[in-house]
Design a protein around this motif. Structure first.
Motif, PDB file in Angstrom:
ATOM      1  N   LYS A 265      47.452  62.535  46.293  1.00 29.91           N
ATOM      2  CA  LYS A 265      46.343  63.486  46.384  1.00 29.91           C
ATOM      3  C   LYS A 265      45.390  63.236  45.219  1.00 29.91           C
ATOM      4  O   LYS A 265      45.808  62.892  44.105  1.00 29.91           O
ATOM      5  N   SER A 266      44.114  63.403  45.471  1.00 30.50           N
ATOM      6  CA  SER A 266      43.120  63.108  44.439  1.00 30.50           C
ATOM      7  C   SER A 266      43.155  64.162  43.341  1.00 30.50           C
ATOM      8  O   SER A 266      43.418  65.345  43.578  1.00 30.50           O
ATOM      9  N   ASN A 267      42.884  63.719  42.116  1.00 25.14           N
ATOM     10  CA  ASN A 267      42.908  64.611  40.950  1.00 25.14           C
ATOM     11  C   ASN A 267      41.527  65.247  40.747  1.00 25.14           C
ATOM     12  O   ASN A 267      40.677  64.696  40.041  1.00 25.14           O
ATOM     13  N   ILE A 268      41.312  66.389  41.376  1.00 17.93           N
ATOM     14  CA  ILE A 268      40.013  67.055  41.285  1.00 17.93           C
ATOM     15  C   ILE A 268      40.120  68.479  40.769  1.00 17.93           C
ATOM     16  O   ILE A 268      39.101  69.124  40.500  1.00 17.93           O
ATOM     17  N   GLU A 269      41.360  68.976  40.575  1.00 12.66           N
ATOM     18  CA  GLU A 269      41.539  70.394  40.269  1.00 12.66           C
ATOM     19  C   GLU A 269      40.884  70.829  38.973  1.00 12.66           C
ATOM     20  O   GLU A 269      40.341  71.935  38.874  1.00 12.66           O
ATOM     21  N   ARG A 270      40.911  69.988  37.954  1.00 11.09           N
ATOM     22  CA  ARG A 270      40.416  70.378  36.631  1.00 11.09           C
ATOM     23  C   ARG A 270      38.894  70.262  36.480  1.00 11.09           C
ATOM     24  O   ARG A 270      38.347  70.647  35.455  1.00 11.09           O
ATOM     25  N   LEU A 271      38.205  69.691  37.457  1.00  8.58           N
ATOM     26  CA  LEU A 271      36.832  69.239  37.236  1.00  8.58           C
ATOM     27  C   LEU A 271      35.770  70.311  37.416  1.00  8.58           C
ATOM     28  O   LEU A 271      34.625  70.121  36.990  1.00  8.58           O
ATOM     29  N   ASP A 272      36.101  71.415  38.082  1.00  2.05           N
ATOM     30  CA  ASP A 272      35.107  72.452  38.397  1.00  2.05           C
ATOM     31  C   ASP A 272      33.903  71.846  39.124  1.00  2.05           C
ATOM     32  O   ASP A 272      32.742  71.998  38.732  1.00  2.05           O
ATOM     33  N   LEU A 273      34.196  71.160  40.215  1.00  2.00           N
ATOM     34  CA  LEU A 273      33.164  70.423  40.942  1.00  2.00           C
ATOM     35  C   LEU A 273      32.098  71.328  41.545  1.00  2.00           C
ATOM     36  O   LEU A 273      30.937  70.925  41.686  1.00  2.00           O
ATOM     37  N   ILE A 275      30.696  73.829  40.252  1.00  2.00           N
ATOM     38  CA  ILE A 275      29.660  74.098  39.238  1.00  2.00           C
ATOM     39  C   ILE A 275      28.657  72.944  39.197  1.00  2.00           C
ATOM     40  O   ILE A 275      27.458  73.157  38.964  1.00  2.00           O
ATOM     41  N   ALA A 276      29.143  71.729  39.446  1.00  2.00           N
ATOM     42  CA  ALA A 276      28.274  70.552  39.432  1.00  2.00           C
ATOM     43  C   ALA A 276      27.612  70.306  40.790  1.00  2.00           C
ATOM     44  O   ALA A 276      26.894  69.320  40.952  1.00  2.00           O
ATOM     45  N   GLU A 277      27.874  71.189  41.754  1.00  2.00           N
ATOM     46  CA  GLU A 277      27.293  71.072  43.103  1.00  2.00           C
ATOM     47  C   GLU A 277      27.729  69.768  43.779  1.00  2.00           C
ATOM     48  O   GLU A 277      26.948  69.062  44.409  1.00  2.00           O
ATOM     49  N   ILE A 278      29.029  69.477  43.612  1.00  2.00           N
ATOM     50  CA  ILE A 278      29.621  68.269  44.204  1.00  2.00           C
ATOM     51  C   ILE A 278      30.510  68.673  45.366  1.00  2.00           C
ATOM     52  O   ILE A 278      31.435  69.478  45.214  1.00  2.00           O
ATOM     53  N   GLU A 279      30.274  68.089  46.535  1.00  2.00           N
ATOM     54  CA  GLU A 279      31.012  68.443  47.740  1.00  2.00           C
ATOM     55  C   GLU A 279      32.334  67.673  47.839  1.00  2.00           C
ATOM     56  O   GLU A 279      32.429  66.517  47.430  1.00  2.00           O
ATOM     57  N   VAL A 280      33.327  68.370  48.409  1.00  2.00           N
ATOM     58  CA  VAL A 280      34.653  67.795  48.628  1.00  2.00           C
ATOM     59  C   VAL A 280      34.976  67.890  50.113  1.00  2.00           C
ATOM     60  O   VAL A 280      34.669  68.889  50.762  1.00  2.00           O
ATOM     61  N   GLU A 281      35.605  66.823  50.636  1.00  2.00           N
ATOM     62  CA  GLU A 281      35.969  66.805  52.049  1.00  2.00           C
ATOM     63  C   GLU A 281      37.344  66.166  52.189  1.00  2.00           C
ATOM     64  O   GLU A 281      37.560  65.045  51.729  1.00  2.00           O
ATOM     65  N   ASN A 282      38.285  66.891  52.793  1.00  2.00           N
ATOM     66  CA  ASN A 282      39.657  66.393  52.977  1.00  2.00           C
ATOM     67  C   ASN A 282      40.287  65.970  51.654  1.00  2.00           C
ATOM     68  O   ASN A 282      40.938  64.926  51.557  1.00  2.00           O
ATOM     69  N   ASN A 283      40.076  66.780  50.638  1.00  2.00           N
ATOM     70  CA  ASN A 283      40.643  66.570  49.302  1.00  2.00           C
ATOM     71  C   ASN A 283      40.114  65.317  48.607  1.00  2.00           C
ATOM     72  O   ASN A 283      40.676  64.853  47.628  1.00  2.00           O
ATOM     73  N   LEU A 284      39.012  64.761  49.113  1.00  2.47           N
ATOM     74  CA  LEU A 284      38.340  63.641  48.461  1.00  2.47           C
ATOM     75  C   LEU A 284      36.911  64.042  48.148  1.00  2.47           C
ATOM     76  O   LEU A 284      36.287  64.802  48.900  1.00  2.47           O
ATOM     77  N   THR A 293      27.704  61.103  44.816  1.00  4.74           N
ATOM     78  CA  THR A 293      28.128  62.392  45.356  1.00  4.74           C
ATOM     79  C   THR A 293      26.903  63.191  45.791  1.00  4.74           C
ATOM     80  O   THR A 293      25.766  62.704  45.726  1.00  4.74           O
ATOM     81  N   SER A 294      27.129  64.426  46.226  1.00  2.00           N
ATOM     82  CA  SER A 294      26.020  65.311  46.597  1.00  2.00           C
ATOM     83  C   SER A 294      25.151  65.667  45.399  1.00  2.00           C
ATOM     84  O   SER A 294      24.014  66.110  45.555  1.00  2.00           O
ATOM     85  N   ASN A 295      25.677  65.485  44.195  1.00  2.00           N
ATOM     86  CA  ASN A 295      24.882  65.577  42.965  1.00  2.00           C
ATOM     87  C   ASN A 295      24.444  64.156  42.632  1.00  2.00           C
ATOM     88  O   ASN A 295      25.260  63.304  42.274  1.00  2.00           O
ATOM     89  N   ARG A 296      23.175  63.855  42.748  1.00  2.00           N
ATOM     90  CA  ARG A 296      22.686  62.478  42.657  1.00  2.00           C
ATOM     91  C   ARG A 296      22.888  61.842  41.292  1.00  2.00           C
ATOM     92  O   ARG A 296      22.777  60.627  41.146  1.00  2.00           O
TER      93      ARG A 296
END
Length: 472
Positions: A265-273, A275-284, A293-296
């Motif tokens: 599984k991808s390590n994204i839990e700590r990143l607070d994505l 807040i950065a307006e970054i989209e996640v799909e299927n845990n990626l 990403t959605s944040n250019r």
């Protein structure tokens, strides 16, 4: 609170992040690298490097029992499991300096040894430092996936992050998961004197061509590894030294130790994505063809952004990002040319489409070239002439290759080169390989494409006979 402004901020010092950092700083960029855990990431510390070192130890033990066909009396190896694990640790230690804080600081990278998280779309906080950057790269990798199996939290178990620290040999290792990690660890531990049972909810090595996977599985079973397929774990019970895994069909498997190897599984839990307006799909992290990403301002690479969770994919992604972020030149990541290998004995490797995928896509246009390893003189001499290569060809151009046999992970490189560059099968047929080498297999299978066209063609025969009449 300390504040830093930089050109490029990279979160994660695994293989992808380190490649971006090294390339970017040597090209003149100002680089900050954030890592809250171990430099080198999963590959160095828990994955590719230690697993191959343990596999090598297993091969050394197995070789002592396999000499009889060569006139060498077989002998049961005396295995010191603790020393085998010491070999693993020594290999990691040898490679560590290449990935170390000291090396990267020597290159000019500002390394911050803290976990990072976004505090705005343009800022990351790591410890007591806030970093603002022109571009960010998320390269936080992946970690073992632990499915919600009842009872798992009540028994001791290992993952790839802990198994290499175990210095006492398991009497009977249960492995849940029959993918590459599970099968590699199964064979290595079996050769080092453990009983091993693999419990797989579907088909073992199920992401590979089934004909090729069967070649590998047949050999693993012959070495005494029990492989239970269609065995979905429903309950885990017991205690240290006496663990039971029950499956949905009522089977019960007993062992002394348990390894969980069901996926990543991808390590994204700590990143607070968010807040950065970054989209996640299927845990990626969702990225475009250029890995943005959605944040250019933010790129994502490697396991955190791709279902192809391999070290070499992270390295490939690093090159794409360096080109885009540093030179503003367009760059797109592709997947059709990405190879992978499983380092069992025999090895299993794939690039491009499998036979089933190619038939579905191309239908009658597809030609499948086959060559059995029993026709390779070098492997005959080595007593290892067992395996198969299949190359999928459409209008003279390879679109996929599947290999099961000795050195499959090396042989696949030729086809990765061919497919990445859109070469035709004639490029491999024209190659002159030194004799006797295993690599002749690639040339021989390419020759299969031309055999019916040259030796079974009446037109060719008529032309040759006509030419012979005119020759002096």
């Amino acid at each position: 609170m300390k504040r830093i402004k930089t050109d490029l901020c990279i979160i994660g010092a695994g293989s992808g992040g380190l490649s971006v950092a090294a390339g970017a700083v040597q090209m003149g960029a100002d680089v900050v690298l954030i890592e809250g855990h171990k430099m080198g990431g999963d590959c160095l510390n828990y994955g590719c490097v230690p697993s191959k070192a343990l596999i090598a130890a297993g091969k050394a033990a197995h070789a002592m029992e396999a000499g009889d066909p060569f006139g060498v009396t077989a002998a049961a190896p005396k295995i010191d499991f603790n020393r085998a694990k010491a070999h693993v640790a020594d290999v990691v230690k040898t490679i560590e300096p290449h990935d170390s804080v000291e090396r990267f600081e020597g290159l000019g990278v500002n390394v911050i040894q803290e976990y990072g998280r976004f505090i705005s779309p343009t800022e990351i906080q790591a410890g007591d430092t806030i970093i603002a950057a022109r571009r960010f790269v998320i390269a936080t990798g992946s970690s073992p996936l632990l499915p919600p199996i009842p009872g798992l939290d009540t028994v001791p178990y290992d993952t790839n992050e802990t198994i290499f620290e175990q210095t006492k040999r398991p009497d009977h290792l249960l492995i849940i998961g029959g993918g590459p990690i599970g099968m590699e660890m199964a064979q290595a531990h079996r050769r080092l004197g453990c009983q091993v049972t693999v419990i797989e909810g579907g088909k073992a090595l199920g992401k590979d061509d089934p004909e090729m996977a069967e070649i590998v599985l047949r050999n693993l079973k012959s070495e005494g590894i029990e492989i239970a397929e269609d065995a979905l774990a429903s309950e885990i019970r017991g205690a240290a030294g006496a663990i039971e895994v029950k499956t949905h069909d009522g089977r019960v498997f007993k062992g002394t130790h348990l390894l969980m190897a069901v996926g990543r599984k991808s390590n994204i839990e700590r990143l607070d994505l968010e807040i950065a307006e970054i989209e996640v799909e299927n845990n990626l992290i969702k990225v475009d063809a250029g890995l943005r990403t959605s944040n250019r301002k933010v790129y994502a690479i490697g396991d955190v952004a791709s279902p192809l969770q391999f070290t070499h994919v992270a390295g490939y992604h690093a090159g794409i990002v360096i080109r885009s972020a540093l030179t503003a030149m367009p760059a797109k990541a592709r997947t059709y040319h990405i190879p992978w290998a499983t380092y069992t004995d025999p090895e299993l490797a794939q690039v491009g489409l499998t036979e089933a995928e190619a038939r579905e896509k191309y239908g009658a246009k597809l030609e499948v070239l086959r060559f059995d390893f029993s026709g390779n003189d070098r492997l005959i001499a080595d007593g290892k002439a067992r395996g198969l290569i299949k190359v999928m060809v459409v209008k003279g151009k390879p679109v996929g290759a599947s290999i099961a046999g000795p050195q499959a992970g090396e042989l696949i490189n030729t086809w990765a080169l061919v497919i990445a560059n859109g070469l035709k099968i004639g490029a491999v047929a024209a190659m002159v390989a030194p004799y006797p080498t295993v690599s002749e297999i690639n040339k021989r299978v390419a020759g299969v494409y031309y055999s019916p066209r040259l030796f079974e063609s009446n037109t060719v025969k008529r032309v040759v006979r006509a030419v012979q009449k005119w020759l002096p």
